[in-house]
Design a protein around this motif. Sequence first.
Motif, PDB file in Angstrom:
ATOM      1  N   PRO A 220      -6.820  12.346 -73.335  1.00  0.00           N
ATOM      2  CA  PRO A 220      -6.692  11.103 -74.591  1.00  0.00           C
ATOM      3  C   PRO A 220      -6.247   9.935 -73.903  1.00  0.00           C
ATOM      4  CG  PRO A 220      -5.936  13.004 -75.524  1.00  0.00           C
ATOM      5  CD  PRO A 220      -5.925  13.400 -74.097  1.00  0.00           C
ATOM      6  N   VAL A 226      -8.500   5.275 -78.183  1.00  0.00           N
ATOM      7  CA  VAL A 226      -7.492   6.226 -78.957  1.00  0.00           C
ATOM      8  C   VAL A 226      -6.334   5.338 -79.322  1.00  0.00           C
ATOM      9  CG1 VAL A 226      -6.126   8.338 -78.603  1.00  0.00           C
ATOM     10  CG2 VAL A 226      -8.485   8.293 -77.674  1.00  0.00           C
ATOM     11  N   PRO A 232      -1.883  11.936 -80.241  1.00  0.00           N
ATOM     12  CA  PRO A 232      -3.017  13.283 -79.936  1.00  0.00           C
ATOM     13  C   PRO A 232      -2.221  14.386 -79.786  1.00  0.00           C
ATOM     14  CG  PRO A 232      -3.161  11.261 -78.454  1.00  0.00           C
ATOM     15  CD  PRO A 232      -1.785  10.998 -79.216  1.00  0.00           C
ATOM     16  N   VAL A 250      -7.796  13.543 -81.450  1.00  0.00           N
ATOM     17  CA  VAL A 250      -7.242  12.204 -81.405  1.00  0.00           C
ATOM     18  C   VAL A 250      -7.533  11.441 -82.490  1.00  0.00           C
ATOM     19  CG1 VAL A 250      -7.570  12.316 -78.786  1.00  0.00           C
ATOM     20  CG2 VAL A 250      -9.449  11.363 -80.292  1.00  0.00           C
TER      21      VAL A 250
END
Length: 291
Positions: A220, A226, A232, A250
């Motif tokens: 991630p 993200v 995450p 995520v």
Amino acid sequence: MCEDVDNGVVSAVESVGNSFVEHAHSFLMVLKNFLTWKHLFQFIGALVVITLLWVIYRLVLKGIKKLPEKKVNSQYSLIIQRAWRYIFYIAVVFYILSLFGVKLSAIWGAAGIAGVAIGFASQTSVSNIISGLFVLTEGSMKIGDTIIVGGITGIVDSINLISIRVHTYDNEMVRIPNSTIISTNLMNKSYHQTRRLTLGVSVSYDTDMRTALEVLSKAPSLCPTVISEPAPAVWFDGFGESGINMTVAVWFESKNFIQTKNDLYIAIKTVFDEAGISIPFNQLDVKIKNE
């Protein structure tokens, strides 16, 4: 005999001429009675009233459009604009009818009877209109949202009393009746500002499971879209036929769905390749026996 024919023709011509003169005289009398100072003042007054109504309508409509987004969102602004437009048209029509001496009570009575007849004749349309009122006021979607209804995925272009219109990712226009939206499940992918994406991946059974968790947790951070909150997450999701199943989840802004999904796939492959972790796949071994 010829004289009789000539006399008949002359009589017919005189009859037509007299009839034309009588009709022309009647028309001129009606026109004379209509073209009076009283009617002229009434006509000028009607133009003034309709002009004032139009000016008021445009000023109010302009004010509605200028309402700040924080107080009234674009969807409710469209609802108010349509309602105000219908009110203006009805007011103008009723005023014009009143000038011709049409009683409003008779109009309401006729409208009630017509409404009942139309209701029985077009129950589907009435159902869509009623459903449309719920859709417009419920706020479950707005123009620009990505929705899924009955297996159809599209971006909302317009929300009307009878139906909504969306265009698919292939740029095909789809019309969805409001009664369908009310009676089925509606999934709005853009309702919230952020959403979560989960992807599944497998690792071979000879991979150290703690190492697999540590490596997959790095993926991630390689995705620029993200977000860090919520954080995450990575977890094991069972033992499959050809490998150990894992899941990475995520969070991201809804508008970045495609980019986030592509970046996450690339990131997973990148971190696994760097760590020497292989993703298992089904293989078919063929052995040829020599006799």
